[in-house]
Design a protein around this motif. Structure first.
Motif, PDB file in Angstrom:
ATOM      1  N   GLY A   1       0.833  -1.162   0.040  1.00 23.16           N
ATOM      2  CA  GLY A   1      -0.014  -0.035  -0.036  1.00 23.16           C
ATOM      3  C   GLY A   1       0.907   1.304   0.023  1.00 23.16           C
ATOM      4  N   HIS A   2       2.120   1.264  -0.231  1.00 22.43           N
ATOM      5  CA  HIS A   2       2.962   2.423  -0.214  1.00 22.43           C
ATOM      6  C   HIS A   2       3.171   2.812  -1.657  1.00 22.43           C
ATOM      7  CE1 HIS A   2       3.775   1.666   4.129  1.00 22.43           C
ATOM      8  NE2 HIS A   2       3.996   0.618   3.975  1.00 22.43           N
ATOM      9  N   SER A   3       2.103   3.264  -2.356  1.00 17.05           N
ATOM     10  CA  SER A   3       2.315   3.635  -3.842  1.00 17.05           C
ATOM     11  C   SER A   3       2.701   4.947  -3.874  1.00 17.05           C
ATOM     12  CB  SER A   3       0.859   3.580  -4.403  1.00 17.05           C
ATOM     13  OG  SER A   3       0.524   2.293  -4.407  1.00 17.05           O
ATOM     14  N   MET A   4       3.492   5.319  -4.936  1.00 18.29           N
ATOM     15  CA  MET A   4       3.819   6.567  -5.121  1.00 18.29           C
ATOM     16  C   MET A   4       2.652   7.766  -5.388  1.00 18.29           C
ATOM     17  SD  MET A   4       6.986   6.122  -7.729  1.00 18.29           S
ATOM     18  CE  MET A   4       8.442   5.045  -7.543  1.00 18.29           C
ATOM     19  N   PRO A   5       2.636   8.760  -4.683  1.00 14.73           N
ATOM     20  CA  PRO A   5       1.343   9.607  -4.667  1.00 14.73           C
ATOM     21  C   PRO A   5       1.074  10.243  -5.837  1.00 14.73           C
ATOM     22  CG  PRO A   5       3.386  10.721  -3.832  1.00 14.73           C
ATOM     23  CD  PRO A   5       3.663   9.345  -4.046  1.00 14.73           C
ATOM     24  N   GLY A   6      -0.086   9.918  -6.408  1.00 14.18           N
ATOM     25  CA  GLY A   6      -0.753  10.556  -7.641  1.00 14.18           C
ATOM     26  C   GLY A   6      -0.269   9.728  -8.859  1.00 14.18           C
ATOM     27  N   ILE A   7       0.175   8.519  -8.711  1.00 13.97           N
ATOM     28  CA  ILE A   7       0.855   7.832 -10.011  1.00 13.97           C
ATOM     29  C   ILE A   7       0.221   6.585  -9.922  1.00 13.97           C
ATOM     30  CG2 ILE A   7       3.084   6.726 -11.082  1.00 13.97           C
ATOM     31  CD1 ILE A   7       3.076   9.805 -10.513  1.00 13.97           C
ATOM     32  N   ASP A   8      -0.269   5.979 -11.237  1.00 12.71           N
ATOM     33  CA  ASP A   8      -0.892   4.848 -11.497  1.00 12.71           C
ATOM     34  C   ASP A   8      -0.068   3.863 -10.996  1.00 12.71           C
ATOM     35  OD1 ASP A   8      -1.257   2.675 -13.624  1.00 12.71           O
ATOM     36  OD2 ASP A   8      -3.042   3.387 -13.050  1.00 12.71           O
ATOM     37  N   ASP A   9      -0.532   2.469 -10.547  1.00 14.95           N
ATOM     38  CA  ASP A   9       0.337   1.503 -10.310  1.00 14.95           C
ATOM     39  C   ASP A   9       0.990   0.974 -11.199  1.00 14.95           C
ATOM     40  OD1 ASP A   9      -0.652   1.690  -7.512  1.00 14.95           O
ATOM     41  OD2 ASP A   9      -2.317   0.148  -7.686  1.00 14.95           O
ATOM     42  N   ASN A  10       0.533   0.949 -12.484  1.00 17.73           N
ATOM     43  CA  ASN A  10       1.301   0.204 -13.483  1.00 17.73           C
ATOM     44  C   ASN A  10       2.467   1.083 -13.947  1.00 17.73           C
ATOM     45  OD1 ASN A  10      -0.206  -1.820 -13.680  1.00 17.73           O
ATOM     46  ND2 ASN A  10      -1.538  -0.925 -15.246  1.00 17.73           N
ATOM     47  N   LEU A  11       2.580   2.351 -13.712  1.00 15.05           N
ATOM     48  CA  LEU A  11       3.509   3.444 -13.929  1.00 15.05           C
ATOM     49  C   LEU A  11       4.355   3.396 -12.886  1.00 15.05           C
ATOM     50  CD1 LEU A  11       4.662   5.443 -15.847  1.00 15.05           C
ATOM     51  CD2 LEU A  11       3.291   7.221 -14.661  1.00 15.05           C
ATOM     52  N   SER A  12       3.990   3.110 -11.652  1.00 17.21           N
ATOM     53  CA  SER A  12       4.961   2.953 -10.588  1.00 17.21           C
ATOM     54  C   SER A  12       5.824   1.765 -10.656  1.00 17.21           C
ATOM     55  CB  SER A  12       4.002   2.923  -9.269  1.00 17.21           C
ATOM     56  OG  SER A  12       3.266   4.125  -8.859  1.00 17.21           O
ATOM     57  N   LEU A  13       5.446   0.824 -11.323  1.00 18.59           N
ATOM     58  CA  LEU A  13       6.161  -0.321 -11.540  1.00 18.59           C
ATOM     59  C   LEU A  13       7.268  -0.051 -12.516  1.00 18.59           C
ATOM     60  CD1 LEU A  13       3.630  -3.283 -11.666  1.00 18.59           C
ATOM     61  CD2 LEU A  13       5.256  -2.739  -9.805  1.00 18.59           C
ATOM     62  N   VAL A  14       6.915   0.680 -13.574  1.00 16.24           N
ATOM     63  CA  VAL A  14       8.044   1.273 -14.456  1.00 16.24           C
ATOM     64  C   VAL A  14       8.968   2.014 -13.630  1.00 16.24           C
ATOM     65  CG1 VAL A  14       8.518   2.240 -16.592  1.00 16.24           C
ATOM     66  CG2 VAL A  14       6.282   0.903 -16.293  1.00 16.24           C
ATOM     67  N   ALA A  15       8.606   2.908 -12.691  1.00 14.61           N
ATOM     68  CA  ALA A  15       9.394   3.912 -12.210  1.00 14.61           C
ATOM     69  C   ALA A  15      10.455   3.156 -11.167  1.00 14.61           C
ATOM     70  CB  ALA A  15       8.460   4.745 -11.412  1.00 14.61           C
ATOM     71  N   HIS A  16       9.601   2.118 -10.327  1.00 14.36           N
ATOM     72  CA  HIS A  16      10.533   1.214  -9.423  1.00 14.36           C
ATOM     73  C   HIS A  16      11.587   0.389 -10.414  1.00 14.36           C
ATOM     74  CE1 HIS A  16       8.432   1.981  -5.856  1.00 14.36           C
ATOM     75  NE2 HIS A  16       7.379   1.299  -6.363  1.00 14.36           N
ATOM     76  N   TRP A  17      11.393  -0.097 -11.521  1.00 13.09           N
ATOM     77  CA  TRP A  17      12.035  -0.747 -12.540  1.00 13.09           C
ATOM     78  C   TRP A  17      13.374   0.055 -12.856  1.00 13.09           C
ATOM     79  CZ3 TRP A  17      13.812  -5.402 -13.338  1.00 13.09           C
ATOM     80  CH2 TRP A  17      14.360  -5.716 -14.470  1.00 13.09           C
ATOM     81  N   LEU A  18      13.120   1.498 -13.191  1.00 14.89           N
ATOM     82  CA  LEU A  18      13.919   2.363 -13.570  1.00 14.89           C
ATOM     83  C   LEU A  18      14.989   2.761 -12.738  1.00 14.89           C
ATOM     84  CD1 LEU A  18      11.993   4.522 -16.050  1.00 14.89           C
ATOM     85  CD2 LEU A  18      13.477   2.714 -16.813  1.00 14.89           C
ATOM     86  N   ILE A  19      14.351   2.963 -11.504  1.00 19.65           N
ATOM     87  CA  ILE A  19      15.135   3.442 -10.359  1.00 19.65           C
ATOM     88  C   ILE A  19      16.079   2.417  -9.806  1.00 19.65           C
ATOM     89  CG2 ILE A  19      14.820   3.790  -7.761  1.00 19.65           C
ATOM     90  CD1 ILE A  19      14.684   6.326  -9.246  1.00 19.65           C
ATOM     91  N   ALA A  20      15.667   1.099  -9.958  1.00 18.00           N
ATOM     92  CA  ALA A  20      16.560  -0.176  -9.585  1.00 18.00           C
ATOM     93  C   ALA A  20      17.585  -0.081 -10.341  1.00 18.00           C
ATOM     94  CB  ALA A  20      15.644  -1.662  -9.623  1.00 18.00           C
ATOM     95  N   TRP A  21      17.476   0.081 -11.724  1.00 23.41           N
ATOM     96  CA  TRP A  21      18.727   0.079 -12.561  1.00 23.41           C
ATOM     97  C   TRP A  21      19.577   1.247 -12.393  1.00 23.41           C
ATOM     98  CZ3 TRP A  21      20.456  -3.950 -14.592  1.00 23.41           C
ATOM     99  CH2 TRP A  21      19.639  -5.060 -15.280  1.00 23.41           C
ATOM    100  N   GLY A  22      19.152   2.271 -11.778  1.00 24.08           N
ATOM    101  CA  GLY A  22      20.014   3.318 -11.669  1.00 24.08           C
ATOM    102  C   GLY A  22      20.742   2.957 -10.539  1.00 24.08           C
ATOM    103  N   ASP A  23      20.373   2.698  -9.346  1.00 24.71           N
ATOM    104  CA  ASP A  23      20.845   2.017  -8.371  1.00 24.71           C
ATOM    105  C   ASP A  23      21.962   0.973  -8.500  1.00 24.71           C
ATOM    106  OD1 ASP A  23      20.752   2.121  -5.097  1.00 24.71           O
ATOM    107  OD2 ASP A  23      18.971   3.127  -5.785  1.00 24.71           O
ATOM    108  N   ALA A  24      21.625   0.017  -9.440  1.00 27.00           N
ATOM    109  CA  ALA A  24      22.448  -1.026  -9.920  1.00 27.00           C
ATOM    110  C   ALA A  24      23.806  -0.378 -10.554  1.00 27.00           C
ATOM    111  CB  ALA A  24      21.825  -1.885 -10.874  1.00 27.00           C
ATOM    112  N   PHE A  25      23.442   0.669 -11.524  1.00 25.88           N
ATOM    113  CA  PHE A  25      24.691   1.205 -12.023  1.00 25.88           C
ATOM    114  C   PHE A  25      25.758   1.757 -11.085  1.00 25.88           C
ATOM    115  CE2 PHE A  25      22.238   0.646 -15.971  1.00 25.88           C
ATOM    116  CZ  PHE A  25      23.198   0.225 -17.063  1.00 25.88           C
ATOM    117  N   MET A  26      25.058   2.641 -10.059  1.00 29.78           N
ATOM    118  CA  MET A  26      25.773   3.282  -9.187  1.00 29.78           C
ATOM    119  C   MET A  26      26.781   2.221  -8.426  1.00 29.78           C
ATOM    120  SD  MET A  26      24.520   5.894  -5.860  1.00 29.78           S
ATOM    121  CE  MET A  26      23.873   4.246  -5.354  1.00 29.78           C
ATOM    122  N   THR A  27      25.872   1.144  -7.890  1.00 28.86           N
ATOM    123  CA  THR A  27      26.217   0.322  -6.858  1.00 28.86           C
ATOM    124  C   THR A  27      27.593  -0.463  -7.646  1.00 28.86           C
ATOM    125  OG1 THR A  27      24.359   0.066  -5.689  1.00 28.86           O
ATOM    126  CG2 THR A  27      26.074  -1.680  -5.560  1.00 28.86           C
ATOM    127  N   GLY A  28      27.428  -0.801  -9.021  1.00 29.63           N
ATOM    128  CA  GLY A  28      28.349  -1.751  -9.578  1.00 29.63           C
ATOM    129  C   GLY A  28      29.536  -0.776 -10.032  1.00 29.63           C
TER     130      GLY A  28
END
Length: 204
Positions: free
Chosen positions: A152-179
């Motif tokens: 239930g911790h969705s991004m405010p004002g963002i559709d759930d499907n779009l939130s999944l895309v956002a989470h996916w993109l953020i995950a890869w940003g974190d991955a590049f930085m960590t790697g």
């Protein structure tokens, strides 16, 4: 809030059982610890400091686990959450939410990922950098984001499907930085990585 508080308390108590302060002996963990406390609170607080239509936040929790080890990373990430609340206008409830879903959950998933990689793939420099630091970070951060949304911790004002895309993109940003940072530390400052050992990964 009760769920977040319970998860944070359980993670902190479990980490303290391993006496994480012992990891500070010798001073090799001090520099990455101070770097974490200096930089990561600003990373978490950035969306609150700058109003953006899409509230995207980096985690850095997997990198902190690689540098400090899970037992020390947990209390440090809790302090990061407190500091993020102090330097930004976010509420304490928001800070607790970030601490759990941006910090503790990805960090714990990174611990499990590290154990699985060592058990089923093995110990090798390439595996450590590519699988654990890079791909592992992407998986852990994305799964944590999906779990947060499911709870239930969705991004405010963002559709759930779009939130999944956002989470996916953020995950890869974190991955590049960590790697990228992991590669630099393996090459120049291996002592800053609590999860690295020349003897194990370089077969010395």
């Amino acid at each position: 809030m009760l769920t977040n508080l319970t998860l944070a308390t359980l993670a902190l108590l479990a980490a303290l059982l391993f006496r994480p302060w012992q990891l500070l002996t010798g001073g090799t963990r001090l520099t990455p610890l101070l770097a974490t406390l200096t930089l990561v609170p600003w990373l978490w607080a950035m969306p609150s400091l700058h109003k953006m239509p899409l509230q995207l936040q980096g985690s850095a929790a997997c990198l902190v686990v690689l540098m400090l080890g899970w037992p020390l990373a947990v209390p440090v990430l809790c302090v990061v959450g407190v500091m993020a609340a102090l330097i930004s206008p976010m509420s304490w409830n928001t800070a607790l939410d970030l601490t759990v879903w941006l910090g503790l959950i990805p960090a714990t998933l990174a611990l499990a990922m590290g154990a699985a990689v060592r058990r089923w793939i093995g110990l090798h420099l390439f595996v450590y950098v590519l699988v654990r630091a890079f791909l592992g970070t992407a998986v852990c951060v994305f799964v944590a984001g999906v779990l947060a949304q499911w709870m239930g911790h969705s991004m405010p004002g963002i559709d759930d499907n779009l939130s999944l895309v956002a989470h996916w993109l953020i995950a890869w940003g974190d991955a590049f930085m960590t790697g990228m940072l992991t590669v630099l530390m393996v090459a120049f400052k291996p002592d800053w990585l609590a999860t690295w050992s020349d003897k194990l990964y370089l077969k010395k």
